[in-house]
Structure formats: C-alpha cells, structure tokens
Design a protein around this motif. Structure first.
Motif, short mmCIF file in Angstrom:
data_model
loop_
_atom_site.label_atom_id
_atom_site.label_comp_id
_atom_site.label_asym_id
_atom_site.label_seq_id
_atom_site.Cartn_x
_atom_site.Cartn_y
_atom_site.Cartn_z
N ASP A 50 -5.84 8.29 -1.41
CA ASP A 50 -6.39 9.35 -0.57
C ASP A 50 -5.74 10.70 -0.83
O ASP A 50 -5.96 11.66 -0.10
CB ASP A 50 -6.25 8.99 0.91
CG ASP A 50 -4.79 8.81 1.34
OD1 ASP A 50 -3.90 8.96 0.48
OD2 ASP A 50 -4.56 8.51 2.52
N GLY A 51 -4.90 10.78 -1.89
CA GLY A 51 -4.25 12.04 -2.22
C GLY A 51 -2.95 12.29 -1.50
O GLY A 51 -2.26 13.27 -1.79
N SER A 52 -2.56 11.44 -0.57
CA SER A 52 -1.31 11.63 0.16
C SER A 52 -0.15 11.10 -0.67
O SER A 52 -0.34 10.31 -1.60
CB SER A 52 -1.38 10.90 1.50
OG SER A 52 -1.56 9.52 1.29
N PRO A 53 1.10 11.53 -0.35
CA PRO A 53 2.24 11.07 -1.12
C PRO A 53 2.44 9.56 -1.02
O PRO A 53 2.31 8.98 0.06
CB PRO A 53 3.41 11.83 -0.50
CG PRO A 53 2.81 13.00 0.19
CD PRO A 53 1.47 12.51 0.67
N HIS B 221 -1.24 6.76 7.89
CA HIS B 221 -0.91 5.41 7.44
C HIS B 221 -0.12 4.62 8.48
O HIS B 221 0.53 5.19 9.36
CB HIS B 221 -0.12 5.48 6.14
CG HIS B 221 -0.79 6.28 5.07
ND1 HIS B 221 -0.34 7.52 4.67
CD2 HIS B 221 -1.90 6.03 4.35
CE1 HIS B 221 -1.13 7.99 3.72
NE2 HIS B 221 -2.08 7.12 3.51
N VAL B 222 -0.16 3.33 8.31
CA VAL B 222 0.71 2.44 9.08
C VAL B 222 1.94 2.16 8.25
O VAL B 222 1.94 2.36 7.02
CB VAL B 222 -0.04 1.13 9.44
CG1 VAL B 222 -1.21 1.43 10.35
CG2 VAL B 222 -0.49 0.40 8.18
N PRO B 223 3.03 1.69 8.86
CA PRO B 223 4.25 1.46 8.09
C PRO B 223 4.05 0.54 6.90
O PRO B 223 4.68 0.73 5.85
CB PRO B 223 5.21 0.86 9.12
CG PRO B 223 4.72 1.38 10.44
CD PRO B 223 3.23 1.49 10.31
N CYS C 26 4.65 9.73 3.04
CA CYS C 26 4.48 10.84 3.99
C CYS C 26 4.84 10.47 5.42
O CYS C 26 5.15 11.37 6.22
CB CYS C 26 3.05 11.39 3.92
SG CYS C 26 1.73 10.16 4.04
N ARG C 27 4.81 9.21 5.77
CA ARG C 27 5.11 8.85 7.16
C ARG C 27 6.58 9.12 7.45
O ARG C 27 7.47 8.59 6.77
CB ARG C 27 4.78 7.37 7.40
CG ARG C 27 5.07 6.90 8.82
CD ARG C 27 4.67 5.44 9.02
NE ARG C 27 5.14 4.92 10.29
CZ ARG C 27 4.55 5.14 11.46
NH1 ARG C 27 3.42 5.83 11.49
NH2 ARG C 27 5.05 4.65 12.57
N LYS C 28 6.85 9.95 8.44
CA LYS C 28 8.25 10.22 8.79
C LYS C 28 8.96 8.91 9.14
O LYS C 28 8.35 8.07 9.80
CB LYS C 28 8.29 11.19 9.99
CG LYS C 28 7.73 12.59 9.67
CD LYS C 28 7.75 13.52 10.87
CE LYS C 28 6.75 13.13 11.94
NZ LYS C 28 6.61 14.11 13.03
N PRO C 29 10.16 8.69 8.63
CA PRO C 29 11.13 9.64 8.08
C PRO C 29 11.02 9.93 6.58
O PRO C 29 11.97 10.51 6.02
CB PRO C 29 12.46 8.97 8.39
CG PRO C 29 12.15 7.51 8.27
CD PRO C 29 10.76 7.36 8.83
N GLU C 30 9.95 9.56 5.92
CA GLU C 30 9.77 9.96 4.52
C GLU C 30 9.54 11.48 4.46
O GLU C 30 9.05 12.08 5.43
CB GLU C 30 8.59 9.22 3.89
CG GLU C 30 8.75 7.71 3.84
CD GLU C 30 9.84 7.26 2.88
OE1 GLU C 30 10.20 8.06 1.97
OE2 GLU C 30 10.35 6.14 3.03
#
Length: 529
Positions: free
Chosen positions: A59-62, A449-451, A457-461
C-alpha cells in the motif's frame, strides 16, 4: 581482577548495523566475553539499531526490512530499534536515547561497530577503563583498535586505509561515553550522514564543553571488510563532511579534532592542472597546454606511486589486480575529491563566506502530534465526528505553535482500519472534524495496520515520523513529537526527533518514568520546546 558492581559500572551497549553478516560474530564475541568475565556486571541493554532503509509495503507505507543476522542463542539483553536508514550518527543517537529512556538509565554507553570482534577479556578491561574514568571524571574512553593485516604479502590500499583506524582519535568502533555527557551535547550531529567525521565532531564538542577523553587499556579487533574495486572512489564523499566540519568548527578544525591534513590541496592542484590543460588546448595554445598536461601527469604519477609502493610487490598475491585498481582510481580520485568538497562547501556555505550552520542540536521547526489522547479525548476506534472532543487548551497550544512558525502534523496509529472496525472514509471524517476544531495541519500520517502486519510505520516504529518530516520539508531532528504513551516516545527516539510525553490516566507509570521530557498539558509541552 576486582569485581565491578552494576551501580559502579552501569552500562549499556549500542550497535548500529545495516545488516552485515558480521553482526552475528560480533554479538557472539560480546556474549563470550561476558561469560568469561563473570565478575563484570552485565549490560543493562544491548541495543542493536537496524539502520537499513524501511522498505515499501504493497500500500506504499513503510515496511520493516527482513530479519537481522542475530545469534540464535546469545543470552544478551537484546533490544532491536529501527532508525530508517538515516546513517550511523542517527542510528547511534536512536540507540543511546533508547537505552536512556528507562526507569534506571545507564551511566555509560559503549558504542560498538557491527563488524568488530571482542577478545575474551574485553568486558573486564572495559570495566577497568570505566572504573578509572569514574574516579577521574573522564567523559569518554576509547579502545585501542587492532586491524589484522595479511602476513604473507604487503597490504592493499584498502587494507592500509582500514588500518588507519589504529591511529584514529576517538573512533566509535569501540568508544564509551558517559550518558550525562551525551545528553549535555545532544549526542551525534545527524547532519553527518556517513560513517565519517561524526565521531570526531562529537569528540570535539565534548572537549569544547570541558570534557576529557582518554584512551583505555582494552583492545578490539576490527577486521578489514571486503570491498570492490571502486571503494576508494566512494570514500571521497567524506570530503563533503570535511566541509561541514570546517563550517561548524572553523579553519583549525583538523588540529582541534586531531585529524590528519589529507591530500585535498594536492588533489585541487591536480584538477586545476587538468582544467588548465583542457582550457588552453581549447584556446589553441598547444605549448602551455602541454606544460599544464605535464603537471597533471606528474602529480597523478606521484599519487599513484605513493599508493602502489607500500602495497603488494610483483610476484605477490593480488599485485596485478591492485596495480590495475590503483592506476584507474588514482586518475579519478582527485576529481571526485574536489567535486565532493565543492558540493559540501556549497551546501555549508560558511566556507564561501555565507552563514554558518546552526550548532547541534538544530532548532525545532515542526511539531508532530498524536491524535487520540493528545489532541482529542480517546474514543476507541472512533469513526463518528460527533464524538470528537478536544482537550482543554489544545487550540491555544496549537495556535501558539503556529505563531512561533512551527509546522504542524499528526501521526496516528489507526489499527481500526486493519481490524475492519473502521473505513478510511470514517477516519477521514474524524480527521476533518479535528481540523475544524483545532485548525489546519500541514500533514496527516496514519498507520492503518495491525501489529501482526509488521509494518515500519506503526508507532513505536519511526516510519510515520519520517514521512511527516519529509512532507513538512524538515529534517527528523528538527521535529518534536508530542504524545501520551510510550509508543509515541519510542517512534520519536527511533526517528531522531525530540519528544514530550503528556500523560493521561491511561499512561503507564513506567512510561512516565522513562520519558525524556514530561509535561502536564499540551500547552506546557509547546512551551518546553
């Protein structure tokens, strides 16, 4: 050897890496020396900072890179942090700040390269070095680096270049700094993007702040990494970093940082002679052109001679390949060196009479905020704009930030999309309601996203913070992240941003204790920046 208790030693290890296979052997040697030196207190943490660039998901996200080459059985207090491919200075900062963001931060941070090998007694020698440094109030202690060279032939140019680490001052292949010193000078200057000069700059700033640096008794082995034929050309990029050092520290920076003179003046003369020869030939002045060409040839031949003579001799292994490499690169290096220095001088224009770069740390230019629990009251998986209620004072705080010229952005985990509990349209509607109540934001970054998606991209990333900084046109180090939980703090630390925690009743006490900076409200958080 005298036992060193944890309250005296109080240390953590930081290892930046780009996923080289040598990482496994390095961590194995660390585990082995700790086993061989049971009298030494174990490190509080071994922070491995994965500085490979974040990939791109469908989807283009990290997306996170693949797994690191970690030992299967190591017994180390290992923590992996991703810093997003921003260079060793940024990776080391992410490492020591992560080690510091605990309820019991260490007194010392030992930086190790991912390709060094620790001898069996290293941990004991480190303990002795740090114990003596504690007594003498020393800011940092460097190891003595040993570079093994081949015994059956003379070393190549690349091997001799690596062996220069044995004489390098304050190289972070193995360097331990006091945590309070790192905090005082804000760690490494992340404007140094390569493994070059960032350690000299830190050492120079520490000494300018009154700190003492010392060479210790411990040793570390730094093998020569495999390299291709063009490695000597690539390392010329370091001339850009030399331009930054001059811009930051003035024309005497080499003496102050205990760095050699280098060959740039000779490279400049070589390029000037070549340019004169070409210009004179174009002007149809053959005799002066021939003279200038002769000067270029003489300077190039001298450079080649200086590189070839210490290397393999005829009949020794690798002589022909080394001679070929030296002949080609000796012609190209002066042009590459001058071009990189000119580019660096233009970028850091103090060298050309312009304004000097700001000292490190650079000022905050952008404020990135968590949404739920920071800007608005947290309603789990909220898709209803009518339920959006800002915290008291949120609008005043944001208007004060706008008045200071800060750029604003939002970084928000929205796993409700990935869980199927929310649609993107619902999140967009809530976002629009937040803006109608609190004013405009320069960028909105959200992680759907889910873990289990293992995204970057999901914090803490750090992915959302890095994307937000890019969207706002600032460096990550020019950002500050404000949030209400440890994941917000972790994302900021990994991305190289400053951070303020504004706790709510849902914030865990250990997250408050570990946060570098805590404010009672969003308004106070903005004032602290």
């Amino acid at each position: 050897m005298t036992a060193v208790s944890s309250d005296v030693l109080g240390w953590s290890v930081v290892v930046p890496t780009v996923g080289r296979p040598q990482l496994r052997a390095m961590l194995d040697s660390l585990a082995a020396t700790l086993q061989r030196c049971p009298e030494v207190a174990a490190p509080a943490a071994v922070v491995v900072v994965d500085d490979r660039p974040l990939g791109s998901a469908a989807d283009g996200s990290p997306a996170r890179p693949g797994p690191l080459p970690l030992p299967a059985e190591h017994g180390l207090p290992l923590h992996v942090v991703r810093s997003g491919g921003r260079g060793p200075a940024a990776a080391r900062n992410a490492g020591w700040r992560t080690a510091a963001a605990t309820a019991s931060p260490p007194r010392w941070v030992a930086f190790l390269d991912d390709d060094v090998v620790l001898p069996p007694g290293w941990a004991g020698r480190l303990a002795e070095d740090l114990a003596k440094a504690d007594v003498d109030d020393v800011a940092a202690v460097q190891a003595r680096i040993v570079v093994p060279l081949p015994a059956h032939r003379r070393p190549t140019d690349w091997e001799r270049s690596t062996a220069g680490l044995e004489r390098a001052a304050w190289a972070t292949a193995d360097m331990a700094y006091r945590l309070d010193v790192l905090r005082r000078v804000a760690g490494f200057d992340e404007r140094f993007p390569r493994a070059y000069r960032e350690d000299a700059d830190l050492a120079l700033r520490v000494r300018q702040a009154g700190g003492t640096l010392r060479r210790g008794s411990r040793t570390v082995t730094h093998p020569v990494r495999p390299a291709d034929d063009h490695v000597s050309l690539r390392v010329q990029r370091g001339n850009r970093d030399d331009a930054l050092m001059r811009a930051l520290h003035g024309p005497r920076w080499r003496q102050d940082a205990e760095v050699g003179r280098g060959r740039l003046p000779w490279h400049t003369a070589t390029v000037a002679a070549a340019g004169a020869a070409a210009g004179l030939a174009a002007a149809h002045r053959p005799r002066p052109a021939a003279l200038a060409a002769g000067v270029w040839a003489a300077l190039t031949a001298d450079f080649l001679r200086r590189r070839v003579l210490p290397g393999p001799r005829p009949g020794e292994e690798g002589f022909a390949a080394e001679l070929r490499r030296m002949a080609v690169t000796s012609v190209a290096i002066p042009f590459a060196a001058v071009a990189h220095r000119a580019r660096g001088a233009w970028q850091h224009r103090r060298a050309l009479g312009g304004v000097a770069p700001a000292p490190w740390p650079v000022p905050v230019r952008a404020l990135l905020l968590d949404r739920d629990g920071t800007l608005v009251h947290d309603v789990p998986y909220n898709g209803d704009p009518a339920l959006v209620v800002p915290f008291d004072g949120a609008r005043r705080a944001l208007d004060a930030a706008r008045a200071r010229g800060l750029r604003l952005g939002v970084v928000s985990n929205q796993s409700g999309i990935g869980r199927g509990l929310l649609t993107p349209a619902q999140v967009d509607a809530v976002q629009a309601r937040v803006e109608s109540l609190l004013g405009p934001f320069g960028t909105w970054q959200r992680c759907p996203h889910v873990p289990e998606d293992a995204c970057g991209c999901r914090k803490p990333e750090p992915g959302m913070v890095l994307r937000a900084a890019a969207a706002l046109g600032v460096a990550p180090a020019e950002c500050a992240v404000v949030g209400d939980i440890g994941a917000d703090v972790g994302a900021a630390l990994a991305a190289g941003a400053r951070t303020v925690l504004v706790p709510t009743p849902e914030t865990r006490p250990e997250e408050v204790a570990a946060a570098p900076l805590v404010a009672v409200s969003l308004e106070e958080a903005v004032r602290l920046l």
